[in-house]
Design an enzyme around this catalytic site. Structure first.
Site, PDB file in Angstrom:
ATOM      1  N   GLY A   1       0.808  -1.205   0.000  1.00  0.00           N
ATOM      2  CA  GLY A   1       0.000   0.000   0.000  1.00  0.00           C
ATOM      3  C   GLY A   1       0.846   1.261   0.000  1.00  0.00           C
ATOM      4  O   GLY A   1       1.929   1.315  -0.591  1.00  0.00           O
ATOM      5  N   SER A   2       0.378   2.262   0.710  1.00  0.00           N
ATOM      6  CA  SER A   2       1.023   3.579   0.659  1.00  0.00           C
ATOM      7  C   SER A   2       2.396   3.627   1.314  1.00  0.00           C
ATOM      8  O   SER A   2       3.121   4.598   1.127  1.00  0.00           O
ATOM      9  CB  SER A   2       0.105   4.622   1.297  1.00  0.00           C
TER      10      SER A   2
END
Length: 488
Positions: A216-217
């Protein structure tokens, strides 16, 4: 001598010669093969005829041995806080063999290592029982406890590293298991082993080292490093060329941000602070596959041979992406996948001014008399980014933890903390509950003593409550606090 007698004598001589050849063949040529044969119980009986050497954390053993009445093996392995340490020790079972540190250092622990020949000789002369050596780890007991308790009944993992050396300080994985319950050869041990194999939550899976997740981020830290290293941007407080809305290249598909956040032409600092998909997706697209791949691999992605000495799973960054796939990969989606150890390595390299040290968890191998037979030394693995760019990235990650960022739950009084949250989407159209990520490092007046990565797979939490800043950051904070407290 008459002819018949001479023939009998020659025949008997040939039989004796054949017998001598066979004996020497068995003793010298086939000895190693026979010794390793699973049907040779003498080897196993000898192996379990004395206590096994211990695995050490700090100055204390986290393993032991006890006598047993089951079968013809005298001793079996025991573990202290077995569930907490299982991702480090692995298991040593009289029936099911061994894995992880127990297997990789079996010769030292049983006392059969060639480097212990002098010790065995002295023990034989003095009439002492043969003893196993010790495996001294780099682990920090307080950090491991903080990680294990922080995860609690949630499914997930924690990996923590000392950035300057690469020493692994914590390696937690939940749910876990107690290796003591499968160490013997009783019917109960067998039943316990089968239950563990059939458990859908896979408690024997070392999530910290072997499980890969969409990062993810948190992967935006790698993308930011690539942007700085390849000269796409140099000023972290200058506006980027990031329109809003922004479509994935060669498509009509709009890349969305999470909520109404200020991402249009956002600076690198602000884009990381609020986690702009559009900014980092476009950076990946602008840099292109090859430049993104180069930076990712310098951080350790696509490396199948990261041995700690337990081999870590290979973290993946695709080598065959098109432009829209590269944009998605740059925000930790598409086929990008990472182990918690890998993401701790990312945070560690940034904290260590761009130098990535090879992670390791065995500091020393010792003889039974405590003489050191092998000493590990820190080893540089790569330099994913320059010292100047690493310090810029530190500023960006520290903004994430300050008020207004997404990682404020990781703040530690009087300590500088840099971090990055991540909520990894899963399933078609994000239909499954996401993973919560947080990577971070702590910095004191004496440098950066710890970098950490936390991933939580909490299927019981409400979907709206799942976030890296909410679930994972508090765990990272407690691990970092434990390390820092031990340094004071």
């Amino acid at each position: 001598m008459n002819k018949p007698l001479r023939r009998v004598s020659i025949f008997c001589g040939l039989l004796v010669l054949a017998l001598l050849v066979r004996i020497n063949w068995v003793q010298f040529v086939m000895a190693d093969e026979l010794q390793k044969d699973d049907r040779n119980r003498r080897v196993d009986i000898a192996r379990y005829s004395q206590p096994r050497g211990d695995i050490i954390v700090g100055s204390e053993a986290i393993t032991g041995s006890t006598t047993t009445d089951s079968g013809d093996f005298k001793f079996k392995r025991t573990y202290k806080d077995g569930e907490m340490w299982a991702p480090v020790t692995g298991y040593a079972s009289q029936v099911f063999g061994a894995n992880q540190l127990e297997k990789l250092n079996d010769q030292i622990l049983t006392g059969d290592d060639d480097r212990l020949f002098f010790n065995r000789t002295i023990d034989m002369i003095t009439g002492k029982e043969k003893k196993g050596g010790q495996v001294v780890t780099t682990l920090n007991r307080d950090a491991q406890l903080a990680a294990f308790q922080g995860l609690g009944d949630k499914k997930g993992a924690v990996a923590a590293i000392e950035p300057a050396t690469g020493k692994i300080l914590a390696l937690a994985s939940t749910p876990s298991y107690d290796p003591s319950t499968i160490a013997g050869m009783s019917a109960e041990d067998g039943e316990n082993y089968q239950k563990l194999l059939k458990d859908p939550d896979k408690p024997m899976r070392n999530r910290a080292l072997r499980e890969t997740y969409f990062p993810g981020s948190t992967f935006k830290v790698v993308t930011a490093a690539a942007a700085l290293e390849h000269g796409l941007y140099s000023d972290i407080d200058a506006k980027t060329d990031s329109p809003l809305p922004w479509n994935l290249p060669t498509t009509s598909t709009e890349l969305k941000n999470e909520g109404n956040i200020p991402c249009k032409d956002a600076t690198l600092r602000d884009a990381l602070r609020v986690s702009c998909n559009t900014v980092f997706g476009k950076i990946g697209s602008d840099l292109g596959r090859e430049k993104m791949l180069e930076t990712a691999e310098k951080f350790g992605f696509n490396n199948p041979e990261i041995d700690t000495p337990v081999r870590a799973g290979k973290s993946n960054f695709s080598t065959t992406m098109d432009k829209p796939q590269t944009a998605l990969s740059a925000i930790g989606q598409f086929e990008t996948a990472a182990t918690p150890l890998q993401m701790a390595m990312v945070a560690s390299a940034v904290a260590n001014d761009g130098k990535l040290m090879k992670p390791y968890m065995v500091d020393q191998l010792r003889a039974p008399n405590l003489n050191v037979v092998e000493q590990s030394s820190p080893e540089e693995m790569s330099r994913p980014l320059s010292s100047e760019n690493a310090q810029k990235l530190q500023e960006m990650m520290e903004t994430v933890v300050k008020p207004g960022g997404t990682g404020t739950a990781a703040q530690i009084p009087n300590v500088t903390v840099g971090g990055k949250t991540g909520t990894a989407q899963r399933g078609v159209n994000n239909s499954e509950k996401p993973y919560a990520w947080f990577i971070a490092y702590a910095k004191t007046a004496d440098g950066s003593p710890v970098a950490v990565a936390v991933v939580v797979e909490d299927s019981q939490a409400n979907r709206g409550d799942i976030s890296g800043g909410g679930l994972a950051a508090p765990i990272a904070k407690s691990v970092m606090e434990a390390v820092i407290s031990g340094k004071r």
